[in-house]
Design a protein around this motif. Structure first.
Motif, PDB file in Angstrom:
ATOM      1  N   ASP A  43     -20.866  26.079  -8.344  1.00  0.00           N
ATOM      2  CA  ASP A  43     -19.611  26.076  -9.092  1.00  0.00           C
ATOM      3  C   ASP A  43     -19.957  26.036 -10.575  1.00  0.00           C
ATOM      4  O   ASP A  43     -20.996  25.505 -10.970  1.00  0.00           O
ATOM      5  N   LYS A  58     -13.055  40.245  -4.245  1.00  0.00           N
ATOM      6  CA  LYS A  58     -12.857  38.868  -3.764  1.00  0.00           C
ATOM      7  C   LYS A  58     -13.846  38.554  -2.656  1.00  0.00           C
ATOM      8  O   LYS A  58     -14.005  39.303  -1.705  1.00  0.00           O
ATOM      9  N   THR A  99     -16.934  31.608  -6.997  1.00  0.00           N
ATOM     10  CA  THR A  99     -15.854  32.294  -7.702  1.00  0.00           C
ATOM     11  C   THR A  99     -16.355  32.955  -8.975  1.00  0.00           C
ATOM     12  O   THR A  99     -15.835  33.991  -9.395  1.00  0.00           O
ATOM     13  N   THR A 130     -17.123  36.621  -8.546  1.00  0.00           N
ATOM     14  CA  THR A 130     -15.917  37.455  -8.567  1.00  0.00           C
ATOM     15  C   THR A 130     -15.404  37.604  -9.990  1.00  0.00           C
ATOM     16  O   THR A 130     -15.036  38.698 -10.426  1.00  0.00           O
ATOM     17  N   ARG A 131     -15.391  36.492 -10.738  1.00  0.00           N
ATOM     18  CA  ARG A 131     -14.926  36.547 -12.122  1.00  0.00           C
ATOM     19  C   ARG A 131     -15.773  37.523 -12.934  1.00  0.00           C
ATOM     20  O   ARG A 131     -15.243  38.321 -13.711  1.00  0.00           O
ATOM     21  N   LEU A 146      -7.635  36.341 -11.174  1.00  0.00           N
ATOM     22  CA  LEU A 146      -8.087  35.334 -10.211  1.00  0.00           C
ATOM     23  C   LEU A 146      -6.944  34.447  -9.752  1.00  0.00           C
ATOM     24  O   LEU A 146      -6.838  34.099  -8.570  1.00  0.00           O
ATOM     25  N   GLN A 159      -5.416  34.214  -5.805  1.00  0.00           N
ATOM     26  CA  GLN A 159      -5.347  32.974  -5.058  1.00  0.00           C
ATOM     27  C   GLN A 159      -4.047  32.913  -4.290  1.00  0.00           C
ATOM     28  O   GLN A 159      -3.766  32.000  -3.595  1.00  0.00           O
TER      29      GLN A 159
END
Length: 394
Positions: A12, A272, A279, A282-283, A390, A394
């Motif tokens: 993360d 995704k 994440t 993906t970003r 993003l 979600q």
């Protein structure tokens, strides 16, 4: 200016390091210059995350001169980590100043630590985070070094982590934070195949690139996957599209959105992660895609959308843990897209190379297809756009 993610053990994002140069593309050695003051940097980059629910701190490189001149502007302590450089001149005055800053709530980091160079050792009692360049020190020497550093209760940051294997080794050694390009290379799994839903998405994308495509022809492919059908219908009713209309078929939904919007959303579904990837990956795919498209528009390339596709798919190999050549053999994409992804050829390949160099902060290696300020505007916009997407995904 650019930024590089700093990760936790679970991959993360814990913070970002700011990467910047002066207006001539040189390293900024003193941040008091009129052209690159600390205040400008703070005000500029605080906006990167001001709209997100969880604000990420930034590692901000500072010199001993800036610290001793006592001209730090008042900014949120929790949003910035002051990073000392390896050429810092260590004096008692500097140590006293660092103790004062720590007492005010600032977190301090030290980069470029060389265990054989004793001049920086006094700082180990003052800083909170210690960056260790694993390429410079060597992985074989690090376990013993980590043991020697334990009495200082430092948060160790493994820098220049290039592969997933190096990440795993550093994880076993007890590092808390990680930087490097270990998320930019796939962790290969022999015999791995692209999941069926991703293949279908790429087939839809291929059809959308066909100038003769219709809502009905796209519908015929999309209907093979109930989840994709649901996603498209849901997008039609999402706040992002703002169309509150009853639809009677998938082709009707596609027609309402328009082919360009469907193309964009299919690519976003592709980006995704469905396999536990962080994440941030993906970003970064979204940032690359959008920045490639923006630069292509500024350069007046005839197919900016192709540049978006190339930028977005440029890390699909990492997402799927497959080599790019193997991955592209399984999907029906145009040859120009494949050449850009595998050989960095053509206009899309050239733009992708520029974006990759920019995101690493290696500004002196840019081919300067456009003036520097255009790169920065495109990058800032892409960061903000990626955050918005993003949230919608979600």
């Amino acid at each position: 200016m650019a930024r590089q993610a700093i990760y936790t053990k679970s991959q993360d994002v814990a913070a970002y390091e700011l990467l910047f140069r002066d207006e001539h593309g040189n390293f900024v050695m003193g941040l008091k210059d009129d052209d690159a003051t600390l205040a400008v940097l703070v005000n500029s980059y605080a906006s990167f995350s001001k709209d997100t629910k969880a604000q990420m701190p930034f590692f901000l490189k500072v010199t001993d001169k800036v610290l001793l001149d006592d001209e730090l502007p008042d900014f949120p302590r929790h949003l910035f980590v002051l990073e000392l450089l390896p050429h810092t001149r260590v004096t008692q005055a500097l140590i006293d100043r660092l103790i004062e800053l720590a007492g005010q709530g600032y977190r301090l980091a030290l980069s470029g630590f060389d265990p054989s160079d004793t001049k920086l050792h006094p700082l180990l009692k003052v800083v909170h985070v210690l960056k260790l360049d694993i390429q410079l020190i060597g992985l074989s020497r690090i376990p013993a070094l980590v043991q020697k550093l334990k009495p200082f209760n430092l948060e160790l940051l493994a820098d220049k982590v290039e592969t997933q294997d190096q990440f795993r080794q550093c994880l076993e050694m007890g590092f808390a934070l990680y930087m490097g390009y270990f998320l930019s290379k796939p962790d290969l799994v022999r015999g791995k195949k692209l999941p069926g839903n991703k293949i279908l998405l790429l087939q839809v994308l291929k059809e959308l690139q066909n100038k003769h495509a219709t809502a009905e022809s796209v519908e015929q492919i999309a209907l093979k996957d109930p989840e994709l059908t649901y996603k498209i219908l849901r997008v039609v009713n999402s706040a992002a599209v703002n169309l509150r209309r009853e639809v009677n078929s998938l082709s009707h939904a596609i027609a309402l959105l328009g082919m360009d919007q469907i193309r964009r959303w299919v690519m976003l579904f592709l980006a995704k992660s469905d396999n536990g990837k962080p994440t941030e990956l993906t970003r970064n795919m979204l940032i690359r895609g959008r920045m490639c498209e923006l630069l292509a528009e500024m350069l007046e390339y005839p197919e900016p959308m192709e540049c978006f596709i190339v930028g977005l798919l440029s890390q699909m190999d990492v997402m799927m843990d497959m080599e790019m050549d193997v991955l592209l053999n399984e999907v029906p994409l145009q040859h120009s897209v494949k050449d850009a992804l595998t050989k960095r050829e053509g206009q899309a390949g050239l733009v992708l190379s520029e974006v990759e160099v920019y995101e690493r902060g290696e500004f002196e290696q840019l081919k300067k297809l456009l003036p520097s300020q255009f790169y920065e505007v495109a990058y800032r916009h892409s960061l903000k756009w990626a955050e918005q997407v993003l949230e919608a995904l979600q």
